[in-house]
Scaffold this motif. Structure first.
Motif, PDB file in Angstrom:
ATOM      1  N   ILE A  37       0.866  -1.179   0.000  1.00 21.11           N
ATOM      2  CA  ILE A  37       0.000   0.000   0.000  1.00 21.11           C
ATOM      3  C   ILE A  37       0.901   1.228   0.000  1.00 21.11           C
ATOM      4  O   ILE A  37       1.771   1.372   0.861  1.00 21.11           O
ATOM      5  CB  ILE A  37      -0.940  -0.012   1.220  1.00 21.11           C
ATOM      6  CG1 ILE A  37      -1.869  -1.241   1.136  1.00 21.11           C
ATOM      7  CG2 ILE A  37      -1.742   1.285   1.307  1.00 21.11           C
ATOM      8  CD1 ILE A  37      -2.688  -1.504   2.376  1.00 21.11           C
ATOM      9  N   PRO A  38       0.713   2.116  -0.993  1.00 21.72           N
ATOM     10  CA  PRO A  38       1.588   3.296  -1.087  1.00 21.72           C
ATOM     11  C   PRO A  38       1.632   4.091   0.213  1.00 21.72           C
ATOM     12  O   PRO A  38       0.606   4.261   0.891  1.00 21.72           O
ATOM     13  CB  PRO A  38       0.939   4.114  -2.218  1.00 21.72           C
ATOM     14  CG  PRO A  38       0.197   3.113  -3.035  1.00 21.72           C
ATOM     15  CD  PRO A  38      -0.287   2.074  -2.054  1.00 21.72           C
ATOM     16  N   GLY A  39       2.827   4.578   0.538  1.00 22.58           N
ATOM     17  CA  GLY A  39       3.043   5.313   1.778  1.00 22.58           C
ATOM     18  C   GLY A  39       2.240   6.593   1.908  1.00 22.58           C
ATOM     19  O   GLY A  39       2.029   7.076   3.018  1.00 22.58           O
ATOM     20  N   TYR A  40       1.787   7.139   0.788  1.00 18.46           N
ATOM     21  CA  TYR A  40       1.017   8.385   0.859  1.00 18.46           C
ATOM     22  C   TYR A  40      -0.436   8.150   1.262  1.00 18.46           C
ATOM     23  O   TYR A  40      -1.179   9.099   1.492  1.00 18.46           O
ATOM     24  CB  TYR A  40       1.079   9.153  -0.466  1.00 18.46           C
ATOM     25  CG  TYR A  40       0.601   8.386  -1.677  1.00 18.46           C
ATOM     26  CD1 TYR A  40      -0.753   8.258  -1.968  1.00 18.46           C
ATOM     27  CD2 TYR A  40       1.519   7.777  -2.526  1.00 18.46           C
ATOM     28  CE1 TYR A  40      -1.183   7.549  -3.070  1.00 18.46           C
ATOM     29  CE2 TYR A  40       1.102   7.067  -3.639  1.00 18.46           C
ATOM     30  CZ  TYR A  40      -0.249   6.958  -3.904  1.00 18.46           C
ATOM     31  OH  TYR A  40      -0.671   6.258  -4.995  1.00 18.46           O
ATOM     32  N   LEU A  41      -0.851   6.883   1.340  1.00 19.78           N
ATOM     33  CA  LEU A  41      -2.217   6.579   1.780  1.00 19.78           C
ATOM     34  C   LEU A  41      -2.223   6.350   3.289  1.00 19.78           C
ATOM     35  O   LEU A  41      -1.381   5.620   3.814  1.00 19.78           O
ATOM     36  CB  LEU A  41      -2.757   5.337   1.060  1.00 19.78           C
ATOM     37  CG  LEU A  41      -2.967   5.487  -0.434  1.00 19.78           C
ATOM     38  CD1 LEU A  41      -3.389   4.150  -1.055  1.00 19.78           C
ATOM     39  CD2 LEU A  41      -4.024   6.549  -0.730  1.00 19.78           C
ATOM     40  N   PRO A  42      -3.183   6.939   3.999  1.00 21.97           N
ATOM     41  CA  PRO A  42      -3.235   6.759   5.449  1.00 21.97           C
ATOM     42  C   PRO A  42      -3.837   5.399   5.813  1.00 21.97           C
ATOM     43  O   PRO A  42      -4.541   4.781   5.015  1.00 21.97           O
ATOM     44  CB  PRO A  42      -4.150   7.898   5.906  1.00 21.97           C
ATOM     45  CG  PRO A  42      -5.070   8.119   4.747  1.00 21.97           C
ATOM     46  CD  PRO A  42      -4.233   7.839   3.509  1.00 21.97           C
ATOM     47  N   PHE A  43      -3.559   4.953   7.020  1.00 24.07           N
ATOM     48  CA  PHE A  43      -4.172   3.762   7.606  1.00 24.07           C
ATOM     49  C   PHE A  43      -4.040   2.503   6.739  1.00 24.07           C
ATOM     50  O   PHE A  43      -5.041   1.898   6.352  1.00 24.07           O
ATOM     51  CB  PHE A  43      -5.645   4.019   7.937  1.00 24.07           C
ATOM     52  CG  PHE A  43      -5.892   5.305   8.665  1.00 24.07           C
ATOM     53  CD1 PHE A  43      -5.411   5.483   9.965  1.00 24.07           C
ATOM     54  CD2 PHE A  43      -6.566   6.351   8.059  1.00 24.07           C
ATOM     55  CE1 PHE A  43      -5.633   6.673  10.640  1.00 24.07           C
ATOM     56  CE2 PHE A  43      -6.781   7.542   8.727  1.00 24.07           C
ATOM     57  CZ  PHE A  43      -6.316   7.713  10.021  1.00 24.07           C
ATOM     58  N   PRO A  44      -2.813   2.088   6.425  1.00 22.16           N
ATOM     59  CA  PRO A  44      -2.644   0.915   5.563  1.00 22.16           C
ATOM     60  C   PRO A  44      -3.312  -0.350   6.102  1.00 22.16           C
ATOM     61  O   PRO A  44      -3.851  -1.140   5.336  1.00 22.16           O
ATOM     62  CB  PRO A  44      -1.129   0.753   5.443  1.00 22.16           C
ATOM     63  CG  PRO A  44      -0.545   1.588   6.512  1.00 22.16           C
ATOM     64  CD  PRO A  44      -1.541   2.646   6.853  1.00 22.16           C
ATOM     65  N   ARG A  45      -3.309  -0.529   7.407  1.00 19.85           N
ATOM     66  CA  ARG A  45      -3.977  -1.718   7.965  1.00 19.85           C
ATOM     67  C   ARG A  45      -5.484  -1.652   7.705  1.00 19.85           C
ATOM     68  O   ARG A  45      -6.100  -2.653   7.365  1.00 19.85           O
ATOM     69  CB  ARG A  45      -3.696  -1.859   9.464  1.00 19.85           C
ATOM     70  CG  ARG A  45      -2.261  -2.243   9.739  1.00 19.85           C
ATOM     71  CD  ARG A  45      -2.072  -2.843  11.127  1.00 19.85           C
ATOM     72  NE  ARG A  45      -0.680  -3.194  11.322  1.00 19.85           N
ATOM     73  CZ  ARG A  45      -0.121  -4.306  10.894  1.00 19.85           C
ATOM     74  NH1 ARG A  45      -0.820  -5.182  10.235  1.00 19.85           N
ATOM     75  NH2 ARG A  45       1.160  -4.558  11.118  1.00 19.85           N
ATOM     76  N   GLY A  46      -6.051  -0.488   7.861  1.00 24.81           N
ATOM     77  CA  GLY A  46      -7.474  -0.311   7.586  1.00 24.81           C
ATOM     78  C   GLY A  46      -7.799  -0.518   6.119  1.00 24.81           C
ATOM     79  O   GLY A  46      -8.814  -1.141   5.776  1.00 24.81           O
ATOM     80  N   ILE A  47      -6.931  -0.017   5.255  1.00 28.17           N
ATOM     81  CA  ILE A  47      -7.123  -0.211   3.809  1.00 28.17           C
ATOM     82  C   ILE A  47      -7.081  -1.694   3.476  1.00 28.17           C
ATOM     83  O   ILE A  47      -7.896  -2.188   2.692  1.00 28.17           O
ATOM     84  CB  ILE A  47      -6.069   0.577   3.004  1.00 28.17           C
ATOM     85  CG1 ILE A  47      -6.356   2.078   3.110  1.00 28.17           C
ATOM     86  CG2 ILE A  47      -6.041   0.128   1.541  1.00 28.17           C
ATOM     87  CD1 ILE A  47      -5.278   2.970   2.529  1.00 28.17           C
ATOM     88  N   ASN A  48      -6.150  -2.422   4.087  1.00 23.05           N
ATOM     89  CA  ASN A  48      -6.056  -3.861   3.850  1.00 23.05           C
ATOM     90  C   ASN A  48      -7.330  -4.579   4.294  1.00 23.05           C
ATOM     91  O   ASN A  48      -7.850  -5.437   3.581  1.00 23.05           O
ATOM     92  CB  ASN A  48      -4.844  -4.442   4.574  1.00 23.05           C
ATOM     93  CG  ASN A  48      -4.726  -5.926   4.373  1.00 23.05           C
ATOM     94  OD1 ASN A  48      -4.556  -6.402   3.255  1.00 23.05           O
ATOM     95  ND2 ASN A  48      -4.866  -6.675   5.451  1.00 23.05           N
ATOM     96  N   ILE A  49      -7.840  -4.217   5.458  1.00 23.28           N
ATOM     97  CA  ILE A  49      -9.066  -4.838   5.970  1.00 23.28           C
ATOM     98  C   ILE A  49     -10.242  -4.528   5.047  1.00 23.28           C
ATOM     99  O   ILE A  49     -11.019  -5.427   4.691  1.00 23.28           O
ATOM    100  CB  ILE A  49      -9.345  -4.370   7.416  1.00 23.28           C
ATOM    101  CG1 ILE A  49      -8.308  -4.979   8.364  1.00 23.28           C
ATOM    102  CG2 ILE A  49     -10.762  -4.727   7.849  1.00 23.28           C
ATOM    103  CD1 ILE A  49      -8.306  -4.379   9.761  1.00 23.28           C
ATOM    104  N   ILE A  50     -10.368  -3.269   4.642  1.00 22.44           N
ATOM    105  CA  ILE A  50     -11.470  -2.881   3.751  1.00 22.44           C
ATOM    106  C   ILE A  50     -11.375  -3.623   2.419  1.00 22.44           C
ATOM    107  O   ILE A  50     -12.381  -4.109   1.905  1.00 22.44           O
ATOM    108  CB  ILE A  50     -11.485  -1.351   3.555  1.00 22.44           C
ATOM    109  CG1 ILE A  50     -11.895  -0.666   4.853  1.00 22.44           C
ATOM    110  CG2 ILE A  50     -12.419  -0.954   2.410  1.00 22.44           C
ATOM    111  CD1 ILE A  50     -11.669   0.827   4.874  1.00 22.44           C
ATOM    112  N   ALA A  51     -10.160  -3.727   1.865  1.00 24.87           N
ATOM    113  CA  ALA A  51      -9.978  -4.443   0.601  1.00 24.87           C
ATOM    114  C   ALA A  51     -10.393  -5.906   0.747  1.00 24.87           C
ATOM    115  O   ALA A  51     -11.087  -6.455  -0.121  1.00 24.87           O
ATOM    116  CB  ALA A  51      -8.520  -4.346   0.128  1.00 24.87           C
ATOM    117  N   GLY A  52     -10.006  -6.532   1.840  1.00 23.02           N
ATOM    118  CA  GLY A  52     -10.374  -7.923   2.079  1.00 23.02           C
ATOM    119  C   GLY A  52     -11.876  -8.094   2.212  1.00 23.02           C
ATOM    120  O   GLY A  52     -12.467  -9.002   1.609  1.00 23.02           O
ATOM    121  N   ILE A  53     -12.495  -7.227   2.989  1.00 17.82           N
ATOM    122  CA  ILE A  53     -13.961  -7.294   3.162  1.00 17.82           C
ATOM    123  C   ILE A  53     -14.654  -7.098   1.824  1.00 17.82           C
ATOM    124  O   ILE A  53     -15.589  -7.837   1.476  1.00 17.82           O
ATOM    125  CB  ILE A  53     -14.440  -6.256   4.195  1.00 17.82           C
ATOM    126  CG1 ILE A  53     -13.979  -6.657   5.596  1.00 17.82           C
ATOM    127  CG2 ILE A  53     -15.959  -6.094   4.141  1.00 17.82           C
ATOM    128  CD1 ILE A  53     -14.193  -5.592   6.658  1.00 17.82           C
TER     129      ILE A  53
END
Length: 130
Positions: A37-53
């Motif tokens: 996940i690009p460093g300029y995006l906030p909350f990478p763990r949250g982005i990963n969870i949302i992508a999985g869901i």
């Protein structure tokens, strides 16, 4: 595109399984996805969870006739949203320490060939009547 009905059906259920499995993998192996996940995006763990869901929900929604078209459109949008991660992976040298490392040309093939093929696979079912 006119595919044999058995191939079309098999391809559809493989699509469902592919995205369901990918979604589950976001939870089983988050350390694989988070560094992509690009460093300029906030909350990478949250982005990963949302992508999985989203991958899980959209894949299962493909099995509900009234949701199928929306789920297919959602998968195309999701795949488009993943493009910055593919570009970022190339920018960081196609290697994440203690994780995925490939030759730069493989990362380019992934971005320019495989990713469009994945989008095309989804679009194949978006255009079908059934």
């Amino acid at each position: 595109m006119n595919l044999h009905p058995i191939i079309r059906t098999l391809g559809f259920y493989l699509l469902v399984l592919f995205y369901f499995g990918a979604g589950i993998n976001h939870f089983l192996n988050p350390d694989f996805y988070i560094p992509l996940i690009p460093g300029y995006l906030p909350f990478p763990r949250g982005i990963n969870i949302i992508a999985g869901i989203l991958e899980i929900v959209l894949s299962l929604s493909l099995l509900i006739p009234s949701f199928k078209k929306g789920a297919l459109i959602g998968l195309v949008v999701l795949l488009i949203l993943f493009i910055p991660s593919h570009i970022y992976f190339i920018q960081i040298g196609s290697c994440v320490e203690d994780s995925l490392c490939v030759s730069p040309w493989i990362a380019w093939i992934r971005l320019l060939l495989i990713h469009p093929l994945l989008i095309g696979w989804v679009l194949l079912y978006l255009g079908q009547k059934k």
